[in-house]
Design a protein around this motif. Structure first.
Motif, short mmCIF file in Angstrom:
data_model
loop_
_atom_site.label_atom_id
_atom_site.label_comp_id
_atom_site.label_asym_id
_atom_site.label_seq_id
_atom_site.Cartn_x
_atom_site.Cartn_y
_atom_site.Cartn_z
N ARG A 209 29.44 43.40 45.99
CA ARG A 209 28.00 43.23 45.78
C ARG A 209 27.27 43.11 47.11
O ARG A 209 26.13 43.54 47.24
CB ARG A 209 27.73 42.05 44.83
CG ARG A 209 28.25 42.36 43.43
CD ARG A 209 28.05 41.20 42.44
NE ARG A 209 28.78 41.48 41.20
CZ ARG A 209 29.02 40.59 40.25
NH1 ARG A 209 28.58 39.36 40.38
NH2 ARG A 209 29.68 40.94 39.16
N LYS A 223 27.04 38.34 34.86
CA LYS A 223 27.27 39.51 34.01
C LYS A 223 28.15 39.13 32.82
O LYS A 223 28.79 39.98 32.22
CB LYS A 223 27.90 40.63 34.85
CG LYS A 223 27.02 41.06 36.03
CD LYS A 223 27.52 42.35 36.68
CE LYS A 223 26.60 42.77 37.83
NZ LYS A 223 26.98 44.08 38.41
N LYS A 254 40.34 45.99 35.59
CA LYS A 254 39.67 45.56 36.82
C LYS A 254 39.26 44.11 36.70
O LYS A 254 38.68 43.74 35.68
CB LYS A 254 38.43 46.44 37.00
CG LYS A 254 37.58 46.12 38.18
CD LYS A 254 36.39 47.02 38.18
CE LYS A 254 35.49 46.64 39.32
NZ LYS A 254 34.22 47.31 39.25
N SER A 280 37.21 44.46 45.73
CA SER A 280 36.76 44.01 47.05
C SER A 280 37.29 42.61 47.41
O SER A 280 37.69 42.38 48.55
CB SER A 280 35.24 44.02 47.11
OG SER A 280 34.69 43.23 46.07
N TYR A 319 40.74 50.07 48.55
CA TYR A 319 40.07 50.27 49.83
C TYR A 319 41.10 50.54 50.93
O TYR A 319 40.73 50.88 52.04
CB TYR A 319 39.22 49.04 50.18
CG TYR A 319 38.14 48.82 49.14
CD1 TYR A 319 37.00 49.61 49.12
CD2 TYR A 319 38.29 47.87 48.11
CE1 TYR A 319 36.03 49.46 48.14
CE2 TYR A 319 37.33 47.70 47.13
CZ TYR A 319 36.20 48.50 47.15
OH TYR A 319 35.26 48.35 46.17
C1 PBG Z 1 29.27 47.70 39.23
C2 PBG Z 1 30.57 47.71 39.93
C3 PBG Z 1 31.15 46.58 40.52
C4 PBG Z 1 32.31 47.00 41.13
C5 PBG Z 1 32.44 48.37 40.92
N1 PBG Z 1 31.35 48.78 40.15
C6 PBG Z 1 30.67 45.18 40.64
C7 PBG Z 1 30.12 44.47 39.51
O1 PBG Z 1 30.43 44.72 38.35
O2 PBG Z 1 29.29 43.60 39.80
C8 PBG Z 1 33.21 46.09 41.91
C9 PBG Z 1 34.20 46.70 42.80
C10 PBG Z 1 34.80 45.79 43.78
O3 PBG Z 1 34.62 44.55 43.75
O4 PBG Z 1 35.52 46.30 44.64
N2 PBG Z 1 29.06 48.57 38.22
#
Ligand code: PBG
Length: 335
Positions: A209, A223, A254, A280, A319
């Protein structure tokens, strides 16, 4: 199993050649998807503070890097745009602009490297002033069906730009069937759908983010009314089964490492390919231990990814994909 000394499990671990022979899982270039952050402009490259070693790049520099990695066997990328504040709005109209940053980048990559698969995120958070993945009510609730209408337009605009696979990451109910229907209607029968089916409401997305600049917009909102509760696992199976019914070609779990149980369960239950996202926050954890000298960089990265394969993943968004391609290039099996 006959017991000791007829069976000595260590016999199959005796030499590196024997270990190579009996190994159940391997990591190859074909298992990797490289998520990349693309910026407006030229000759721009910014390191992401919470993800040292990961950069936002303008299209020209990104293409140059992809071209180099293509020579090392890069097979797929996932695109994430860094949208400037002036292009964000309450209803995220920029998400389906024909000339948007993602649409332009898809066209450029497919022109330069037609055999590299391009995967695009279908969700509204980079484009909303409030940072939510969808259209919100007066009270701030993310509206399901209204959001899907915009998501389908976004997916079609990516397909028109030439994307190979669209990846709805929003967690609205029923979006997969609507995106599939819209793609068919616009004559894109071969554009695939990677459904983020089991996407958890996770703190491990924090650095992402920051990377795309949606953290400030989201503020203290969460969310949780659409992403899954980290406490649940049966619910993930329902989500995945529904997405398969609705026409998903692949399913995503995820985050990755803290959710390997979900991956393992899904790969036993379903015959549809399962992907995972080493997100991330997982990168940030590993990388800070690596940068402190607490973990060996190559070994930690390779083991973390191999374990995704063992859990039953068919492909991994990471990554580290760029680094792994260089590792794989210089080493063949265990020496
Ligand atoms: C949002 C999205 C997110 C990620 C990929 N697409 C973040 C979220 O849902 O807030 C996160 C990827 C990551 O943290 O590497 N559609």
């Amino acid at each position: 199993m006959p017991s000791f000394p007829l069976t000595r499990k260590r016999r199959n671990r005796y030499t590196h050649s024997i270990r190579n022979l009996v190994r159940e899982n391997n990591l190859t270039a074909n298992d990797l998807i490289w998520p990349v952050f693309v910026l407006e402009g030229n000759q721009r490259k910014e390191e992401i503070k919470s993800m040292p070693g990961v950069f936002r790049m303008s299209q020209d520099l990104l293409l140059k890097r992809l071209d180099e990695l293509h020579d090392l066997g890069l097979n797929a990328v996932a695109l994430f745009p860094v949208v400037t504040e002036d292009k964000k709005s309450i209803n995220a109209e920029e998400a389906f602009s024909e000339d948007g940053l993602v649409q332009r980048t898809i066209r450029a990559i497919k022109m330069l490297l037609p055999d590299v698969l391009v995967i695009s995120d279908v969700a509204l958070d980079p484009y909303t002033t409030h940072g939510q993945d969808g259209i919100i009510s007066k009270e701030g609730y993310v509206l399901n069906d209204e959001t899907i209408e915009v998501l389908t337009q976004q997916a079609v605009s990516h397909a028109q730009a030439g994307v190979d696979i669209v990846a709805p990451s929003d967690m609205m109910d029923g979006r997969i069937i609507q995106v599939r229907a819209a793609l068919e209607e616009h004559d894109f029968p071969n554009t695939g759908i990677l459904a983020y089916s089991a996407k958890y409401s996770s703190c491990f997305y924090g650095p992402f983010r920051d990377a795309v600049g949606s953290a400030g917009n989201l503020g203290k909102s969460s969310k949780e009314s659409y992403q899954m509760d980290p406490a649940n696992s049966k619910e993930a199976i329902d989500e995945m089964a529904m997405d398969i019914e609705e026409g998903a070609d692949m399913l995503m779990v995820k985050p990755g490492m803290p959710y390997l149980d979900i991956i393992a369960n899904a790969s036993q239950k379903f015959n549809t390919p399962i992907f995972a996202y080493q997100v991330s926050g997982e990168y940030a954890m590993l990388q800070s231990a690596i940068d402190n000298g607490y973990l060996d960089e190559e070994k930690a990265i390779m083991e973390s990814l191999l374990c995704f394969k063992r859990a039953g993943c068919d492909a991994i968004l990471t990554y580290y994909a760029d680094r792994v391609l260089t590792y794989l290039d210089s080493s063949d099996d265990e020496k």
